[in-house]
Enzyme design. Sequence first.
Site, PDB file in Angstrom:
ATOM      1  N   CYS A   1       0.814  -1.225   0.000  1.00  0.00           N
ATOM      2  CA  CYS A   1       0.000   0.000   0.000  1.00  0.00           C
ATOM      3  C   CYS A   1       0.848   1.275   0.000  1.00  0.00           C
ATOM      4  CB  CYS A   1      -0.935   0.011   1.197  1.00  0.00           C
ATOM      5  SG  CYS A   1      -1.819  -1.529   1.380  1.00  0.00           S
TER       6      CYS A   1
ATOM      7  N   HIS B   1      -3.768   6.578   3.154  1.00  0.00           N
ATOM      8  CA  HIS B   1      -4.129   5.306   2.537  1.00  0.00           C
ATOM      9  C   HIS B   1      -5.529   4.921   3.006  1.00  0.00           C
ATOM     10  CE1 HIS B   1      -4.239   1.273   1.228  1.00  0.00           C
ATOM     11  NE2 HIS B   1      -3.994   0.722   2.411  1.00  0.00           N
TER      12      HIS B   1
ATOM     13  N   ASN C   1     -10.176  -0.930  -0.188  1.00  0.00           N
ATOM     14  CA  ASN C   1      -8.724  -0.783  -0.090  1.00  0.00           C
ATOM     15  C   ASN C   1      -8.100  -1.236  -1.406  1.00  0.00           C
ATOM     16  OD1 ASN C   1      -5.996  -1.081   0.425  1.00  0.00           O
ATOM     17  ND2 ASN C   1      -6.265  -2.099   2.399  1.00  0.00           N
TER      18      ASN C   1
HETATM   19  O1  UT7 Z   1      -3.877  -1.978   3.487  1.00  0.00           O
HETATM   20  C1  UT7 Z   1      -2.956  -2.567   4.351  1.00  0.00           C
HETATM   21  C2  UT7 Z   1      -3.332  -2.375   5.714  1.00  0.00           C
HETATM   22  N1  UT7 Z   1      -4.576  -3.026   6.012  1.00  0.00           N
HETATM   23  C3  UT7 Z   1      -5.258  -2.584   7.015  1.00  0.00           C
HETATM   24  O2  UT7 Z   1      -4.869  -1.589   7.555  1.00  0.00           O
HETATM   25  C4  UT7 Z   1      -6.474  -3.348   7.502  1.00  0.00           C
HETATM   26  C5  UT7 Z   1      -6.499  -3.285   9.007  1.00  0.00           C
HETATM   27  N2  UT7 Z   1      -7.558  -3.985   9.656  1.00  0.00           N
HETATM   28  C6  UT7 Z   1      -8.855  -3.658   9.580  1.00  0.00           C
HETATM   29  O3  UT7 Z   1      -9.235  -2.801   8.837  1.00  0.00           O
HETATM   30  C7  UT7 Z   1      -9.817  -4.338  10.535  1.00  0.00           C
HETATM   31  O4  UT7 Z   1      -9.080  -5.074  11.480  1.00  0.00           O
HETATM   32  C8  UT7 Z   1     -10.832  -5.289   9.817  1.00  0.00           C
HETATM   33  C9  UT7 Z   1     -11.868  -4.460   9.051  1.00  0.00           C
HETATM   34  C10 UT7 Z   1     -10.102  -6.228   8.908  1.00  0.00           C
HETATM   35  C11 UT7 Z   1     -11.603  -6.104  10.865  1.00  0.00           C
HETATM   36  O5  UT7 Z   1     -12.202  -5.270  11.826  1.00  0.00           O
HETATM   37  P1  UT7 Z   1     -12.033  -5.603  13.386  1.00  0.00           P
HETATM   38  O6  UT7 Z   1     -12.838  -4.619  14.119  1.00  0.00           O
HETATM   39  O7  UT7 Z   1     -10.561  -5.637  13.675  1.00  0.00           O
HETATM   40  O8  UT7 Z   1     -12.708  -6.998  13.500  1.00  0.00           O
HETATM   41  P2  UT7 Z   1     -12.073  -8.371  13.991  1.00  0.00           P
HETATM   42  O9  UT7 Z   1     -11.083  -8.874  13.009  1.00  0.00           O
HETATM   43  O10 UT7 Z   1     -11.612  -8.219  15.421  1.00  0.00           O
HETATM   44  O11 UT7 Z   1     -13.340  -9.310  13.965  1.00  0.00           O
HETATM   45  C12 UT7 Z   1     -14.483  -9.068  14.793  1.00  0.00           C
HETATM   46  C13 UT7 Z   1     -15.511 -10.121  14.496  1.00  0.00           C
HETATM   47  C14 UT7 Z   1     -14.968 -11.545  14.520  1.00  0.00           C
HETATM   48  O12 UT7 Z   1     -15.954 -12.376  15.100  1.00  0.00           O
HETATM   49  P3  UT7 Z   1     -15.861 -12.836  16.625  1.00  0.00           P
HETATM   50  O13 UT7 Z   1     -14.532 -13.544  16.746  1.00  0.00           O
HETATM   51  O14 UT7 Z   1     -15.894 -11.555  17.428  1.00  0.00           O
HETATM   52  O15 UT7 Z   1     -17.052 -13.693  16.802  1.00  0.00           O
HETATM   53  C15 UT7 Z   1     -14.812 -11.887  13.059  1.00  0.00           C
HETATM   54  O16 UT7 Z   1     -14.916 -13.270  12.820  1.00  0.00           O
HETATM   55  O17 UT7 Z   1     -16.063  -9.932  13.178  1.00  0.00           O
HETATM   56  C16 UT7 Z   1     -15.987 -11.168  12.450  1.00  0.00           C
HETATM   57  N3  UT7 Z   1     -15.819 -10.863  11.046  1.00  0.00           N
HETATM   58  C17 UT7 Z   1     -16.847 -10.625  10.199  1.00  0.00           C
HETATM   59  N4  UT7 Z   1     -18.179 -10.626  10.413  1.00  0.00           N
HETATM   60  C18 UT7 Z   1     -18.956 -10.313   9.345  1.00  0.00           C
HETATM   61  C19 UT7 Z   1     -14.658 -10.724  10.334  1.00  0.00           C
HETATM   62  N5  UT7 Z   1     -14.934 -10.413   9.067  1.00  0.00           N
HETATM   63  C20 UT7 Z   1     -16.274 -10.334   8.956  1.00  0.00           C
HETATM   64  C21 UT7 Z   1     -17.147 -10.040   7.879  1.00  0.00           C
HETATM   65  N6  UT7 Z   1     -18.466 -10.038   8.123  1.00  0.00           N
HETATM   66  N7  UT7 Z   1     -16.699  -9.747   6.658  1.00  0.00           N
END
Ligand code: UT7
Length: 329
Positions: free
Chosen positions: A116, A256, A286
């Site tokens: 990125c 970004h 992204n």
């Molecule tokens: O470009 C390079 C850099 N990239 C980034 O900077 C991305 C950085 N990360 C993020 O943007 C965020 O961490 C995400 C958007 C990927 C995820 O958000 P989060 O608030 O960190 O969620 P999480 O990974 O902690 O997941 C929370 C919950 C989980 O369920 P449980 O374990 O709490 O039951 C996941 O399984 O959300 C669940 N989950 C989803 N639910 C519905 C993960 N993906 C999805 C989805 N739809 N697509």
Amino acid sequence: MSDKINSKITGTGSFAPPRILTNYDLEKMVETSNEWIITRSGIKERRIVEDGTGPSDLSLEASKIALREANLEPDQIDLILIGTVTPDYLLPSTACILQDKLKAKNAAVLDIVAACSGFIYGLSIASAFIAIGQYKNVLVIGVETLSKIVNWEDRNTCVLFGDGAGAAVVSATTEEKGILGTFLSGDGSLANLLHIQLGGAKVPLTKENIGLKQHYISMQGNEVFKSAVRAMEGAAKHIIQKVGLSPEEIDLLIPHQANIRIIEALAKRLKVPMDRVYVNIDRYGNTSAASVPIALDEARKKGVIKEGSNTVLVAFGAGFTWGSAVIKW
Ligand code: UT7
């Protein structure tokens, strides 16, 4: 005017494939919801290339617009730099393919694998070559077709990414404006938080391991999130201080576009109000290396960037890599 050779952006262009994939479309593909995607990431839709369209094709469209705006012919380009992690082919570089398509026959050609941060790495390399007098006009591109390297069964990643290209012509100038400074950094010790394990030369893809689906992007999202905020804050503060600006003098921050919550956290830490932050993640998701140059081009075309204003670019991505730049227009 000065004796020092500075670099300025004389033209920008961007191109995203016309096909739109909405959150509602994704609801039919994996266990997710429009509401989850919007509240957790800020994304409403993303663009996806048709099969057979490569990053060089998207780059060509963005480059033609940038060159037209810069009033340059393709044979006046001395160097093509393409930031991408989704090259047309493993060999040769996408910059080579684009050089031929664009008929930029006098250009040296180089791909930059900085995820990125690829476009900001490209701007920095371009201005360094210009400063030493080696090149006058450099075409810097960020392009990705991430739809080709995400696992469409993995809801952790497939809802986040999109395809597109952004280009900028960077040219030598003796005016006291343009790219005032750039900063680049990285930390390879955290590589496994965001990577593709299979399909490189170390572990080639085979009939036996293809079923593991490790030739797609894998990401530990919340760890990457924390690093992204920290690193972009540091990179932005570093370059702002180095060029001697205060937060109030930043007219536009172009971060970004990975997650609206990352962007808001960053803006708060930098004390830049959100009405001075460019956001288009809702429409593209992204797009990795393409995200900053697409946003930059849109901001210019919408007249958000005015003559004399200061723009800060900042990005973070796999590697980890991160970087920043300050541009005075
Ligand atoms: O470009 C390079 C850099 N990239 C980034 O900077 C991305 C950085 N990360 C993020 O943007 C965020 O961490 C995400 C958007 C990927 C995820 O958000 P989060 O608030 O960190 O969620 P999480 O990974 O902690 O997941 C929370 C919950 C989980 O369920 P449980 O374990 O709490 O039951 C996941 O399984 O959300 C669940 N989950 C989803 N639910 C519905 C993960 N993906 C999805 C989805 N739809 N697509």
